[in-house]
Design a protein around this motif. Structure first.
Motif, PDB file in Angstrom:
ATOM      1  N   GLN A  47       4.387 -11.572   2.107  1.00  0.00           N
ATOM      2  CA  GLN A  47       4.879 -10.129   1.678  1.00  0.00           C
ATOM      3  C   GLN A  47       3.763  -9.350   1.600  1.00  0.00           C
ATOM      4  N   LEU A  48       2.452  -9.712   1.500  1.00  0.00           N
ATOM      5  CA  LEU A  48       1.419  -8.679   1.523  1.00  0.00           C
ATOM      6  C   LEU A  48       1.163  -7.745   2.735  1.00  0.00           C
ATOM      7  N   THR A  49       1.273  -8.753   3.822  1.00  0.00           N
ATOM      8  CA  THR A  49       1.112  -8.206   5.259  1.00  0.00           C
ATOM      9  C   THR A  49       2.140  -7.075   5.270  1.00  0.00           C
ATOM     10  N   PHE A  50       3.369  -7.381   4.856  1.00  0.00           N
ATOM     11  CA  PHE A  50       4.556  -6.430   5.064  1.00  0.00           C
ATOM     12  C   PHE A  50       4.348  -5.148   3.971  1.00  0.00           C
ATOM     13  N   GLU A  51       3.697  -5.580   2.918  1.00  0.00           N
ATOM     14  CA  GLU A  51       3.566  -4.268   2.005  1.00  0.00           C
ATOM     15  C   GLU A  51       2.413  -3.415   2.462  1.00  0.00           C
ATOM     16  N   ILE A  52       1.671  -3.991   3.227  1.00  0.00           N
ATOM     17  CA  ILE A  52       0.236  -3.232   3.851  1.00  0.00           C
ATOM     18  C   ILE A  52       1.097  -2.131   5.095  1.00  0.00           C
ATOM     19  N   GLU A  53       1.826  -2.958   5.767  1.00  0.00           N
ATOM     20  CA  GLU A  53       2.502  -1.938   6.902  1.00  0.00           C
ATOM     21  C   GLU A  53       3.338  -0.846   6.401  1.00  0.00           C
ATOM     22  N   LYS A  54       3.988  -1.124   5.170  1.00  0.00           N
ATOM     23  CA  LYS A  54       4.677   0.104   4.650  1.00  0.00           C
ATOM     24  C   LYS A  54       3.807   1.075   4.145  1.00  0.00           C
ATOM     25  N   CYS A  55       2.864   0.654   3.346  1.00  0.00           N
ATOM     26  CA  CYS A  55       1.640   1.636   3.019  1.00  0.00           C
ATOM     27  C   CYS A  55       1.165   2.579   4.142  1.00  0.00           C
ATOM     28  N   LYS A  56       0.904   1.684   5.148  1.00  0.00           N
ATOM     29  CA  LYS A  56       0.318   2.744   6.539  1.00  0.00           C
ATOM     30  C   LYS A  56       1.236   3.495   6.981  1.00  0.00           C
ATOM     31  N   LEU A  57       2.575   3.242   6.865  1.00  0.00           N
ATOM     32  CA  LEU A  57       3.768   4.123   7.439  1.00  0.00           C
ATOM     33  C   LEU A  57       4.063   5.080   6.483  1.00  0.00           C
ATOM     34  N   ILE A  58       3.846   5.093   5.390  1.00  0.00           N
ATOM     35  CA  ILE A  58       3.828   6.045   4.207  1.00  0.00           C
ATOM     36  C   ILE A  58       2.773   7.127   4.498  1.00  0.00           C
ATOM     37  N   SER A  59       1.425   6.547   4.458  1.00  0.00           N
ATOM     38  CA  SER A  59       0.279   7.466   4.681  1.00  0.00           C
ATOM     39  C   SER A  59       0.259   8.322   6.167  1.00  0.00           C
ATOM     40  N   THR A  60       1.030   7.754   6.957  1.00  0.00           N
ATOM     41  CA  THR A  60       1.134   8.515   8.251  1.00  0.00           C
ATOM     42  C   THR A  60       1.774  10.027   7.837  1.00  0.00           C
ATOM     43  N   LEU A  61       2.586   9.935   6.983  1.00  0.00           N
ATOM     44  CA  LEU A  61       3.137  11.317   6.486  1.00  0.00           C
ATOM     45  C   LEU A  61       2.069  12.239   6.034  1.00  0.00           C
ATOM     46  N   ALA A  62       0.961  12.018   5.603  1.00  0.00           N
ATOM     47  CA  ALA A  62      -0.095  12.823   5.183  1.00  0.00           C
ATOM     48  C   ALA A  62       0.366  13.919   4.185  1.00  0.00           C
ATOM     49  N   ASP A  63       1.253  13.162   3.142  1.00  0.00           N
ATOM     50  CA  ASP A  63       1.926  14.003   2.306  1.00  0.00           C
ATOM     51  C   ASP A  63       1.475  13.608   0.859  1.00  0.00           C
ATOM     52  N   SER A  64       0.996  14.165  -0.015  1.00  0.00           N
ATOM     53  CA  SER A  64       0.458  13.520  -1.329  1.00  0.00           C
ATOM     54  C   SER A  64       1.522  13.241  -2.312  1.00  0.00           C
ATOM     55  N   HIS A  65       2.632  13.716  -1.834  1.00  0.00           N
ATOM     56  CA  HIS A  65       4.023  13.160  -2.837  1.00  0.00           C
ATOM     57  C   HIS A  65       4.544  11.915  -2.302  1.00  0.00           C
ATOM     58  N   ALA A  66       3.890  11.396  -1.152  1.00  0.00           N
ATOM     59  CA  ALA A  66       4.635  10.042  -0.616  1.00  0.00           C
ATOM     60  C   ALA A  66       3.272   9.160  -0.767  1.00  0.00           C
ATOM     61  N   ALA A  67       3.500   8.416  -1.702  1.00  0.00           N
ATOM     62  CA  ALA A  67       2.592   7.282  -2.122  1.00  0.00           C
ATOM     63  C   ALA A  67       3.262   6.007  -2.392  1.00  0.00           C
ATOM     64  N   ASN A  68       2.623   4.875  -1.926  1.00  0.00           N
ATOM     65  CA  ASN A  68       3.312   3.632  -2.593  1.00  0.00           C
ATOM     66  C   ASN A  68       2.190   2.477  -2.323  1.00  0.00           C
ATOM     67  N   ILE A  69       1.538   2.286  -3.428  1.00  0.00           N
ATOM     68  CA  ILE A  69       0.634   0.971  -3.178  1.00  0.00           C
ATOM     69  C   ILE A  69       1.181   0.043  -4.260  1.00  0.00           C
ATOM     70  N   PRO A  70       1.893  -1.219  -3.896  1.00  0.00           N
ATOM     71  CA  PRO A  70       2.365  -1.933  -4.923  1.00  0.00           C
ATOM     72  C   PRO A  70       0.981  -2.830  -5.478  1.00  0.00           C
ATOM     73  N   ALA A  71       1.431  -3.538  -6.344  1.00  0.00           N
ATOM     74  CA  ALA A  71       0.540  -4.350  -7.035  1.00  0.00           C
ATOM     75  C   ALA A  71      -0.190  -5.393  -5.983  1.00  0.00           C
ATOM     76  N   ILE A  72       0.723  -6.003  -5.444  1.00  0.00           N
ATOM     77  CA  ILE A  72       0.195  -7.000  -4.513  1.00  0.00           C
ATOM     78  C   ILE A  72      -1.038  -6.565  -3.391  1.00  0.00           C
ATOM     79  N   VAL A  73      -0.719  -5.173  -3.078  1.00  0.00           N
ATOM     80  CA  VAL A  73      -1.739  -4.780  -1.984  1.00  0.00           C
ATOM     81  C   VAL A  73      -3.178  -4.443  -2.988  1.00  0.00           C
ATOM     82  N   LEU A  74      -2.877  -3.788  -4.178  1.00  0.00           N
ATOM     83  CA  LEU A  74      -4.027  -3.434  -5.101  1.00  0.00           C
ATOM     84  C   LEU A  74      -4.676  -4.588  -5.255  1.00  0.00           C
ATOM     85  N   ASP A  75      -4.041  -5.772  -5.628  1.00  0.00           N
ATOM     86  CA  ASP A  75      -4.760  -7.083  -6.216  1.00  0.00           C
ATOM     87  C   ASP A  75      -5.566  -7.593  -5.053  1.00  0.00           C
TER      88      ASP A  75
END
Length: 136
Positions: A47-75
């Motif tokens: 689940q952690l590696t999947f969530e990290i991949e999602k974070c990378k995908l969303i960050s590709t947009l370079a849009d400050s309104h698109a953010a998702n860092i779930p608790a598992i990634v922060l931890d």
């Protein structure tokens, strides 16, 4: 399962492709970006590696309104967490919430305090070193 992870990738990519007028601001050409994520999403073993991949995908947009860092990634990124909440403003952190008031009082932390460095490192540098690959 890998099929569900791929479905998440393709659904998100398609929504951006057909409905996001700002996709041209992405770090890379959005049409080409899909190929770069297929392997990471498909091979995510936890689940952690999947969530990290999602974070990378969303960050590709370079849009400050698109953010998702779930608790598992922060931890996984931060060993210690503060007893207060902050907002990132102009390369500084502004204290905007106190989770543990007694602990904050003991450390002289108040609402509105501005944090400009962490362990002698500028906030902007500390943030980039810890979560840059996930949000930039």
């Amino acid at each position: 399962t890998s099929s569900h992870r791929m479905l998440v990738l393709f659904k998100f990519w398609n929504v951006v492709q057909y409905y996001n007028v700002n996709k041209s601001l992405a770090h890379t050409n959005w049409l080409v970006s899909l190929n770069g994520f297929v392997t990471g999403f498909y091979n995510a073993k936890s689940q952690l590696t999947f969530e990290i991949e999602k974070c990378k995908l969303i960050s590709t947009l370079a849009d400050s309104h698109a953010a998702n860092i779930p608790a598992i990634v922060l931890d996984s990124v931060f060993t210690y967490k503060p007893s207060f909440g902050v907002t990132y403003v102009n390369d500084s952190l502004v204290v905007n919430y106190l989770y543990n008031t007694p602990q904050c009082s003991k450390n002289n932390i108040r609402l509105g305090d501005v944090i400009t460095s962490i362990n002698g490192q500028l906030v902007s540098e500390a943030v980039i070193s810890k979560v840059g690959p996930l949000v930039l």
